[in-house]
Scaffold this active site. Structure first.
Site, mmCIF file in Angstrom:
data_model
loop_
_atom_site.group_PDB
_atom_site.id
_atom_site.type_symbol
_atom_site.label_atom_id
_atom_site.label_comp_id
_atom_site.label_asym_id
_atom_site.label_seq_id
_atom_site.Cartn_x
_atom_site.Cartn_y
_atom_site.Cartn_z
ATOM 1 N N LYS A 52 0.849 -1.205 0.000
ATOM 2 C CA LYS A 52 0.000 0.000 0.000
ATOM 3 C C LYS A 52 0.877 1.245 0.000
ATOM 4 C CE LYS A 52 -3.775 -2.489 2.113
ATOM 5 N NZ LYS A 52 -4.398 -2.987 3.336
ATOM 6 N N GLN A 96 -4.908 -1.809 9.505
ATOM 7 C CA GLN A 96 -4.697 -3.127 8.888
ATOM 8 C C GLN A 96 -5.270 -4.226 9.791
ATOM 9 O OE1 GLN A 96 -3.287 -3.747 5.730
ATOM 10 N NE2 GLN A 96 -4.066 -5.781 6.158
ATOM 11 N N ASP A 119 -11.429 2.355 3.717
ATOM 12 C CA ASP A 119 -11.642 0.911 3.549
ATOM 13 C C ASP A 119 -13.126 0.595 3.347
ATOM 14 O OD1 ASP A 119 -9.563 -0.873 3.384
ATOM 15 O OD2 ASP A 119 -9.212 -0.976 5.552
#
Ligand SMILES: NC(=O)c1ccc[n+]([C@@H]2O[C@H](COP(=O)([O-])OP(=O)(O)OC[C@H]3O[C@@H](n4cnc5c(N)ncnc54)[C@H](OP(=O)(O)O)[C@@H]3O)[C@@H](O)[C@H]2O)c1
Length: 294
Positions: A52, A96, A119
Site C-alpha cells: 500500500k 490493517q 476501507d
C-alpha cells in the site's frame, strides 16, 4: 477464453491517478494523505502494508505510517485513531486487519471518522452502500466491479453467484451487484458453507465470484460453459518446484475452470492488485470531497 488482467488494469488506473494527483498538487501542494496503522508483526499484514505504501509513493499520495507493537492497548489505538480523525492533513485512515486478539476490531472500525474510512468498513458507510448512497465502497468488491467494467462484461440481468458471505468481500459485492446502476442490476445469489447444493447454485451462474479461502475449491464441473469467473481467493500452497517451496493459488481450479469460462481472473494478478488501486481511488475521493472539489 479471455484472461482478465488485474495487474494491467490496476496499472492503468494508478497511472491515471498519478496524473490527477499532479494536477491537484498545483492548488494543494500537500496533496492527499493516507494514514496506515499496523499493530503487531503479522508477516502477511506487513506485506500488505508495504504494498500500500509503495502504491502511495507511485501515485504521489502522502503515506503516514504508524507501526505499533503487538501489545498496544485498545485505549492507545483508539486515541491514535481519534488524533488522526482530527488531523486536517489526513484524508484516509486504514487500520490493517486482523488486529491482535485483545483489541475489539469492531470498536476500532467504528471509531474511524466515516468521512475518512477509505476501507469502507464503518457501519455508516456499509449502510450507505446498502441503500445506494454515495460513499466509500470497500476496496476488494469495488476492485471486482471495476474489473468487470474495464473488461466490458455485461452485468445487467445476469445471474451473479457469490460464494462466501464475509463482511469484507462476499456480502458487500453481492449488495453492490444488486444495486441499480452500471456494472450492477444483476440477480444475485449468495452461497456459503451451509448452502444445500453448492454445485447446483454455481452451475446457474453467468458470473461466479469466489471468496472462500480454500485452494482450488471451485472445479470445472461446478460451472456452466461461458461463465465469467472472478477468483478472490489468495491461498499459499506447497510447491517444491518453486524457490520458496510455496506458491499462491485462488479459490478456483484455474486449469479446469478456464476450459469452460469465457473470461476468468488469474491468481496472482487478478483481484489482488485492484484492491490496492481502489484504496488509492478512495483516498483521492476523500481528499477531493474534503476540499469541496468535484
Ligand atoms: N484479493 C484480495 O485483495 C483479497 C481481499 C480479501 C480476501 N481475499 C481472499 O479471499 C478469500 C476469502 O476471504 P474472506 O475474508 O471473504 O474469507 P472468510 O471471512 O473466511 O469467509 C469465507 C467464506 O467462505 C465460505 N465457505 C467456507 N467453506 C465453504 C464451503 N465448503 N462451501 C461454501 N462456502 C464456504 C464461508 O462460509 P460460512 O460463512 O458459512 O463460514 C465464508 O462465508 C481468502 O482466500 C482471502 O485471502 C483476497
Amino acid at each position: 477464453m479471455k484472461l482478465i488482467d488485474g495487474k494491467k488494469i490496476s496499472t492503468q488506473i494508478k497511472e491515471e491517478l498519478s496524473q490527477e494527483v499532479l494536477k491537484l498538487k498545483q492548488d494543494f501542494p500537500n496533496g492527499p494523505g493516507l494514514a496506515v496503522i499496523l499493530v503487531g508483526d503479522d508477516p502477511a499484514s506487513q506485506v500488505y502494508v508495504r504494498n500500500k505504501q509503495r502504491s502511495c509513493q507511485q501515485i504521489g499520495i502522502r503515506s503516514i505510517e504508524h507501526k505499533l507493537p503487538a501489545q498496544t492497548s485498545e485505549e492507545d489505538l483508539l486515541q491514535l485513531v481519534k488524533d488522526l480523525n482530527n488531523d486536517k492533513n489526513v484524508d484516509g485512515i486504514l487500520v490493517q486487519l486482523p488486529l491482535p486478539k485483545h483489541i475489539d476490531e469492531d470498536k476500532v472500525i467504528e471509531s474511524i471518522e466515516p468521512t475518512k474510512d477509505v476501507d469502507g468498513f464503518h457501519p455508516t458507510n456499509v449502510g450507505k452502500m446498502m441503500i445506494g448512497q454515495e460513499t466509500f465502497l470497500p476496496c476488494t468488491p469495488y476492485g471486482i466491479q471495476e474489473l468487470l467494467r474495464y473488461s466490458n462484461i455485461e452485468t445487467s440481468g445476469k445471474h451473479v453467484v457469490v460464494v462466501g458471505r464475509s463482511n469484507i468481500v462476499g456480502k458487500p459485492i453481492a449488495m453492490m451487484m444488486v444495486q441499480k446502476g452500471t456494472t450492477a442490476n444483476a440477480t444475485v445469489t449468495i452461497t456459503h458453507s451451509r448452502t444445500a447444493d453448492l454445485t447446483a447454485e454455481c452451475q446457474r451462474a453467468d458470473i461466479l465470484i469466489a471468496a472462500i479461502g480454500m485452494p482450488k475449491f471451485i472445479k470445472g464441473n461446478m460451472v456452466k460453459d461461458g461463465v465469467v469467473v472472478i477468483d478472490v481467493g489468495i491461498n499459499r500452497i506447497k510447491d517444491c518446484s518453486t524457490k520458496t517451496g510455496t506458491r499462491l493459488v485462488g479459490d478456483v481450479d484455474f486449469e479446469e475452470v478456464s476450459q469452460k469460462a469465457s473470461a476468468i481472473t488469474p491468481v496472482p494478478g487478478g483481484v489482488g492488485p485492484m484492491t490496492i488501486a481502489m484504496l488509492m481511488v478512495n483516498t483521492i475521493s476523500s481528499f477531493k470531497r474534503r476540499n469541496n472539489l468535484k
